[in-house]
Design an enzyme around this catalytic site. Structure first.
Site, mmCIF file in Angstrom:
data_model
loop_
_atom_site.group_PDB
_atom_site.id
_atom_site.type_symbol
_atom_site.label_atom_id
_atom_site.label_comp_id
_atom_site.label_asym_id
_atom_site.label_seq_id
_atom_site.Cartn_x
_atom_site.Cartn_y
_atom_site.Cartn_z
ATOM 1 N N ASP A 40 -53.327 32.498 144.328
ATOM 2 C CA ASP A 40 -52.867 33.309 143.204
ATOM 3 C C ASP A 40 -53.981 33.619 142.211
ATOM 4 O O ASP A 40 -53.885 34.588 141.462
ATOM 5 C CB ASP A 40 -51.682 32.625 142.495
ATOM 6 N N ASP A 100 -52.198 27.413 145.890
ATOM 7 C CA ASP A 100 -52.403 27.683 144.463
ATOM 8 C C ASP A 100 -53.832 27.356 144.031
ATOM 9 O O ASP A 100 -54.354 26.291 144.332
ATOM 10 C CB ASP A 100 -51.405 26.841 143.651
ATOM 11 N N THR A 102 -50.567 31.479 137.235
ATOM 12 C CA THR A 102 -49.759 31.286 138.439
ATOM 13 C C THR A 102 -48.511 32.165 138.517
ATOM 14 O O THR A 102 -48.294 32.857 139.516
ATOM 15 C CB THR A 102 -49.333 29.806 138.538
ATOM 16 N N HIS A 162 -57.617 21.797 137.893
ATOM 17 C CA HIS A 162 -57.446 21.632 136.443
ATOM 18 C C HIS A 162 -58.043 20.316 135.962
ATOM 19 O O HIS A 162 -58.595 20.228 134.871
ATOM 20 C CB HIS A 162 -55.954 21.668 136.084
HETATM 21 ZN ZN ZN Z 1 -51.828 29.009 140.119
#
Ligand code: ZN
Length: 502
Positions: free
Chosen positions: A324, A121, A158, A281
């Site tokens: 993603d 991710d 996502t 993040h």
């Molecule tokens: Zn993601």
């Protein structure tokens, strides 16, 4: 962490955050269509009496042809690192001559073609250069890589992207238009914990596989726990999301599928890692924590490779590693506040379905969305709103067509595109943060992620132009030799990047 993150389980969660953006712009120029100039006008040459003269003409023609061929090859090669290649280019410029004739390597041990689809991710394109990553580098070196990355769908979040990858559909068609949204008809709220079938449209790969009498196994993937058609999320092959499961355990469980009787090995498997999005993040894409996270992902790939090698099946398995979306740094100076628009229009928080980077607004039904858009843009472009020039608001039907983000009533009527790295908030606060985000326009290079294919159907040392992740569905069905459901990908795309079956 992104402000619109929705945690539903302890530990890591499926990662997301949403953005938008205004500027964009991939170059949509056609690929350098090299001209085949082999038909020189030699034919018109009159039959001369002197053989020497004819010979000279022939020599000249050959020289010109060689020169044209070389310049074609040169410009083809030189075009890859240039402007971002787009899907149209990919579709029109499939194979290099070398690969066109190459044949897939025959299976040595497995009885059926197998695909392991891995998602890391938020693995922004370029992270692979942050450190020495021997295992990912091995896949790249001996496989096929999107040289300038994989293009996510808009919004670059996502859930919309993971589900686009496994359905081949843009979010407007697969239904997961955001990580969280409201159905305007029922008032029901979709969150990342929603497993009701009604939200999840299209036909995900695990369902397609099972429809063909084959087995699929999902070790986490958004949508995989949803019962759809012949896919009932069987206990044996369908893991319920739990972000606290160590990555090692996930890899080892996938490896155990290969300990089953050869004919029973699932032909399609998913494997999901929350990192490095989780760190991205918090600290943005350029931070030692990201490097550490990427190294850890590489070690998981190494663990997978080792396990497959020990079982003698590494060369038989098709591994597709993707992310993603990418990640971009955000900071508190790059904020736009909706309350600053009050002199033009008041935007109550109750209208706002998501702020950032995907600004999605559904005004009360008594209010005209067109008026809202007009007044918002008037304020934003007035020069009187801080950072106003970094947000542009659209009626969804007026969004650039390349975003494919209008054909669903779930999508609110007003969508804002936010400049790269900027965020939208309702009002000023003392809350200051720097971190990372994604969800912006998919034309931003920072939103790109990786694509690497390795295995019997992928050529070694091959670089291909960037393409959108909606093509992956057809790649997988093509490898497995099964007929996929209708989707937004190109049916001819797989043959442009896969080796043909022997
Ligand atoms: Zn993601």
């Amino acid at each position: 962490m992104g402000s619109d993150k929705h945690t539903h389980l302890p530990g890591p969660t499926y990662e997301d955050d949403s953005p938008k953006q205004s500027t964009a712009l991939l170059s949509f120029g056609a690929g350098s269509a090299g001209r085949d100039d082999r038909s020189c006008s030699c034919r018109s040459a009159r039959i001369a009496s002197k053989v020497v003269f004819v010979s000279l003409i022939l020599v000249t023609c050959v020289a010109v042809s060689v020169a044209v061929a070389f310049s074609f090859l040169f410009f083809s090669a030189a075009s890859s690192p240039g402007p971002a290649p787009v899907i149209s280019i990919v579709r029109n410029s499939p194979l290099s001559p070398v690969v066109a004739d190459a044949i897939a390597r025959p299976l040595k041990k497995l009885k059926k073609d197998v695909v392991i689809l891995i998602s890391s991710d938020g693995f922004r394109f370029g992270y692979q250069f942050k450190a020495t990553l021997p295992n990912i580098a091995r896949l790249i070196a001996n496989g096929t890589e999107a040289e300038l990355g994989l293009i996510p769908v808009f919004p670059t979040l996502t859930f919309p992207n993971h589900y686009a990858i496994v359905t081949g559909l843009y979010p407007a068609y697969h239904g997961i238009i955001d990580n969280r949204f409201v159905d305007p008809n029922s008032g029901d709220v979709f969150t990342m914990a929603s497993h009701e079938t009604k939200w999840w449209l299209g036909e995900p790969l695990w369902e397609t596989v099972v429809n063909h009498g084959l087995s699929a196994a999902t070790y986490f993937w958004p949508g995989s726990e949803v019962r759809k058609g012949s896919w009932d999320c069987p206990e044996k092959f369908c893991r319920h999301y739990n972000g606290s499961v160590p990555f090692e355990e996930r890899v080892d469980s996938v490896l155990e599928y290969f300990d089953m009787d050869n004919g029973e090995v699932p032909v399609f498997m998913t494997l999901y890692f929350e990192d490095p999005d989780h760190q991205g993040h918090q600290v943005g894409p350029d931070d030692p924590q990201i490097t550490e996270a990427v190294i850890r992902i590489d070690s998981m790939i190494g663990r997978l490779i080792d396990g497959l090698e020990k079982r003698g099946v590494f060369d038989d398995v098709n591994i597709i590693m993707v992310g993603d979306h990418g990640m971009v740094g955000t900071c508190d100076k790059k904020l736009i506040f909706l309350d600053d628009l009050v002199d033009w229009i008041e935007i109550p928080a109750s209208w706002v379905q998501s702020y950032s980077p995907l600004l999605a607004i559904r005004p009360d039904s008594s209010i005209s969305p067109s008026d809202v858009v007009e007044k918002m843009n008037e304020g934003l472009s007035s020069g009187k709103v801080e950072n106003g020039m970094y947000l542009k608001v659209y009626l969804k039907e007026d969004l650039p067509e390349r975003l494919h983000y209008s054909a669903s009533e779930l999508i609110p009527p007003i969508v804002g595109l936010v400049a790269e790295g900027f965020k939208v908030e309702q009002k000023r606060s003392r809350h200051m943060e720097c971190g990372g985000s994604h969800g912006y326009d998919n034309a931003f290079f920072s939103m790109r992620t990786i694509f690497v294919g390795h295995g019997p159907r992928f050529a070694s040392r091959r670089k291909i132009p960037s393409f959108e992740n909606i093509q992956i569905y057809n790649i997988v069905t093509s490898i497995l030799g099964i007929k996929g459901a209708p989707n937004n990908g190109s049916s001819s795309f797989p043959e442009s990047i896969l080796l043909s079956k022997p």
